[in-house]
Design a protein around this motif. Structure first.
Motif, PDB file in Angstrom:
ATOM      1  N   VAL A  98       0.833  -1.203   0.000  1.00 14.78           N
ATOM      2  CA  VAL A  98       0.000   0.000   0.000  1.00 14.78           C
ATOM      3  C   VAL A  98       0.868   1.253   0.000  1.00 14.78           C
ATOM      4  CG1 VAL A  98      -1.567   1.353   1.456  1.00 14.78           C
ATOM      5  CG2 VAL A  98      -2.060  -1.033   0.989  1.00 14.78           C
ATOM      6  N   ASN A  99       1.961   1.238   0.740  1.00  8.77           N
ATOM      7  CA  ASN A  99       2.852   2.400   0.764  1.00  8.77           C
ATOM      8  C   ASN A  99       3.540   2.610  -0.574  1.00  8.77           C
ATOM      9  OD1 ASN A  99       2.851   3.735   3.393  1.00  8.77           O
ATOM     10  ND2 ASN A  99       3.382   1.701   4.144  1.00  8.77           N
ATOM     11  N   VAL A 100       3.822   1.540  -1.293  1.00  9.45           N
ATOM     12  CA  VAL A 100       4.454   1.669  -2.600  1.00  9.45           C
ATOM     13  C   VAL A 100       3.431   2.119  -3.641  1.00  9.45           C
ATOM     14  CG1 VAL A 100       5.566   0.372  -4.460  1.00  9.45           C
ATOM     15  CG2 VAL A 100       6.304   0.047  -2.107  1.00  9.45           C
ATOM     16  N   MET A 101       2.217   1.567  -3.593  1.00  3.38           N
ATOM     17  CA  MET A 101       1.187   1.892  -4.585  1.00  3.38           C
ATOM     18  C   MET A 101       0.516   3.236  -4.331  1.00  3.38           C
ATOM     19  SD  MET A 101      -0.698  -1.796  -5.063  1.00  3.38           S
ATOM     20  CE  MET A 101      -2.060  -1.079  -5.924  1.00  3.38           C
ATOM     21  N   GLY A 102       0.306   3.570  -3.067  1.00  2.00           N
ATOM     22  CA  GLY A 102      -0.431   4.779  -2.731  1.00  2.00           C
ATOM     23  C   GLY A 102       0.474   5.995  -2.612  1.00  2.00           C
ATOM     24  N   ASP A 103      -0.117   7.088  -2.216  1.00  2.00           N
ATOM     25  CA  ASP A 103       0.629   8.330  -2.010  1.00  2.00           C
ATOM     26  C   ASP A 103       0.941   8.492  -0.532  1.00  2.00           C
ATOM     27  OD1 ASP A 103       0.458   8.926  -4.693  1.00  2.00           O
ATOM     28  OD2 ASP A 103      -1.436   9.992  -4.462  1.00  2.00           O
ATOM     29  N   MET A 104       1.707   7.584  -0.009  1.00  2.00           N
ATOM     30  CA  MET A 104       2.046   7.607   1.403  1.00  2.00           C
ATOM     31  C   MET A 104       3.404   8.267   1.596  1.00  2.00           C
ATOM     32  SD  MET A 104      -0.351   6.170   3.060  1.00  2.00           S
ATOM     33  CE  MET A 104      -1.864   5.483   2.475  1.00  2.00           C
ATOM     34  N   PRO A 105       3.636   8.876   2.753  1.00  2.00           N
ATOM     35  CA  PRO A 105       4.955   9.450   3.023  1.00  2.00           C
ATOM     36  C   PRO A 105       6.020   8.368   3.164  1.00  2.00           C
ATOM     37  CG  PRO A 105       3.414   9.880   4.828  1.00  2.00           C
ATOM     38  CD  PRO A 105       2.673   9.136   3.782  1.00  2.00           C
ATOM     39  N   ALA A 106       7.253   8.753   2.947  1.00  2.00           N
ATOM     40  CA  ALA A 106       8.361   7.794   2.971  1.00  2.00           C
ATOM     41  C   ALA A 106       8.552   7.193   4.358  1.00  2.00           C
ATOM     42  CB  ALA A 106       9.643   8.473   2.516  1.00  2.00           C
ATOM     43  N   HIS A 107       8.275   7.943   5.417  1.00  2.00           N
ATOM     44  CA  HIS A 107       8.487   7.388   6.755  1.00  2.00           C
ATOM     45  C   HIS A 107       7.499   6.254   7.048  1.00  2.00           C
ATOM     46  CE1 HIS A 107       5.240  10.185   7.848  1.00  2.00           C
ATOM     47  NE2 HIS A 107       5.068   9.435   8.915  1.00  2.00           N
ATOM     48  N   SER A 108       6.330   6.269   6.439  1.00  2.00           N
ATOM     49  CA  SER A 108       5.390   5.150   6.623  1.00  2.00           C
ATOM     50  C   SER A 108       5.926   3.873   5.999  1.00  2.00           C
ATOM     51  CB  SER A 108       4.030   5.490   6.006  1.00  2.00           C
ATOM     52  OG  SER A 108       3.436   6.550   6.678  1.00  2.00           O
ATOM     53  N   LEU A 109       6.547   4.014   4.837  1.00  2.00           N
ATOM     54  CA  LEU A 109       7.164   2.853   4.199  1.00  2.00           C
ATOM     55  C   LEU A 109       8.307   2.318   5.049  1.00  2.00           C
ATOM     56  CD1 LEU A 109       7.471   0.927   1.785  1.00  2.00           C
ATOM     57  CD2 LEU A 109       8.935   2.643   0.731  1.00  2.00           C
ATOM     58  N   LEU A 110       9.114   3.203   5.603  1.00  2.00           N
ATOM     59  CA  LEU A 110      10.231   2.763   6.446  1.00  2.00           C
ATOM     60  C   LEU A 110       9.730   2.061   7.707  1.00  2.00           C
ATOM     61  CD1 LEU A 110      12.689   5.775   6.128  1.00  2.00           C
ATOM     62  CD2 LEU A 110      12.879   3.507   5.109  1.00  2.00           C
ATOM     63  N   ILE A 111       8.683   2.577   8.309  1.00  2.00           N
ATOM     64  CA  ILE A 111       8.117   1.938   9.501  1.00  2.00           C
ATOM     65  C   ILE A 111       7.580   0.562   9.150  1.00  2.00           C
ATOM     66  CG2 ILE A 111       6.214   2.055  11.158  1.00  2.00           C
ATOM     67  CD1 ILE A 111       6.649   5.101  11.209  1.00  2.00           C
ATOM     68  N   ALA A 112       6.878   0.446   8.014  1.00  2.00           N
ATOM     69  CA  ALA A 112       6.334  -0.844   7.600  1.00  2.00           C
ATOM     70  C   ALA A 112       7.452  -1.847   7.313  1.00  2.00           C
ATOM     71  CB  ALA A 112       5.438  -0.674   6.380  1.00  2.00           C
ATOM     72  N   LEU A 113       8.498  -1.407   6.626  1.00  4.64           N
ATOM     73  CA  LEU A 113       9.625  -2.303   6.329  1.00  4.64           C
ATOM     74  C   LEU A 113      10.368  -2.708   7.595  1.00  4.64           C
ATOM     75  CD1 LEU A 113      11.091  -0.705   3.092  1.00  4.64           C
ATOM     76  CD2 LEU A 113      10.051  -2.957   3.317  1.00  4.64           C
ATOM     77  N   PHE A 114      10.583  -1.760   8.492  1.00  2.65           N
ATOM     78  CA  PHE A 114      11.281  -2.041   9.744  1.00  2.65           C
ATOM     79  C   PHE A 114      10.479  -3.021  10.601  1.00  2.65           C
ATOM     80  CE2 PHE A 114      12.632  -0.785  14.091  1.00  2.65           C
ATOM     81  CZ  PHE A 114      13.964  -1.141  13.972  1.00  2.65           C
ATOM     82  N   THR A 115       9.178  -2.815  10.689  1.00  3.65           N
ATOM     83  CA  THR A 115       8.323  -3.714  11.462  1.00  3.65           C
ATOM     84  C   THR A 115       8.290  -5.101  10.834  1.00  3.65           C
ATOM     85  OG1 THR A 115       6.976  -1.807  12.055  1.00  3.65           O
ATOM     86  CG2 THR A 115       6.033  -3.968  12.485  1.00  3.65           C
ATOM     87  N   LEU A 116       8.226  -5.155   9.513  1.00  8.43           N
ATOM     88  CA  LEU A 116       8.253  -6.443   8.819  1.00  8.43           C
ATOM     89  C   LEU A 116       9.566  -7.173   9.079  1.00  8.43           C
ATOM     90  CD1 LEU A 116       6.864  -8.379   6.803  1.00  8.43           C
ATOM     91  CD2 LEU A 116       7.940  -7.076   4.972  1.00  8.43           C
ATOM     92  N   ALA A 117      10.678  -6.454   9.044  1.00  9.55           N
ATOM     93  CA  ALA A 117      11.985  -7.074   9.294  1.00  9.55           C
ATOM     94  C   ALA A 117      12.078  -7.609  10.721  1.00  9.55           C
ATOM     95  CB  ALA A 117      13.100  -6.061   9.023  1.00  9.55           C
TER      96      ALA A 117
END
Length: 140
Positions: A98-117
């Protein structure tokens, strides 16, 4: 089953208090995200709107928030940690999409990736010595 026992033995030999604090912080973070989604359901509906065209939007709304809340509590106490994280993985993978497809801020993508890791790490590492799983295993 043998692989899980080997991973548990390694994790228990290398269990540190700092790793337990990271597990607890992950569980609190997931619980708070679940509470945020429950209290602001329209925010969750807006978040999943880019992938709602596939179908199952209402299922996702009713799966994400309770899975975060219940899974977060289980991760905090170290109770069935791997199972709780397996329930979180599709949600977190969807958050990255969703963060890659949508217009989300970059910090949301980083939080999602960090949490996934972190979730992937604890899926292999387990809950450690300072957990309900370890306590119940030692009671047998």
């Amino acid at each position: 089953m043998n692989n899980v026992k080997t991973l548990n033995k390694w994790a228990n030999a290398h269990s540190y208090l700092s790793i337990d604090f990271i597990r607890i912080a992950l569980g609190v973070f997931l619980f708070m995200k679940g509470v945020e989604f429950i209290t602001n359901i329209q925010y969750l509906v807006d978040l999943i709107s880019p992938i709602d065209k596939i179908g199952g939007g209402m299922f996702l709304v009713h799966y994400i928030a309770p899975a975060h809340m219940i899974g977060g509590i289980m991760i905090v106490f170290g109770l069935l940690t791997r199972w709780a994280i397996i329930a979180q993985l599709p949600i977190l993978a969807g958050a990255v999409i969703v963060n890659v497809m949508g217009d989300m801020p970059a910090h949301s993508l980083l939080i999602a990736l960090f949490t996934l890791a972190i979730c992937v790490f604890f899926m292999f590492f387990g809950s450690g010595k300072n957990s309900a799983d370890y306590y119940f295993k030692m009671q047998q």
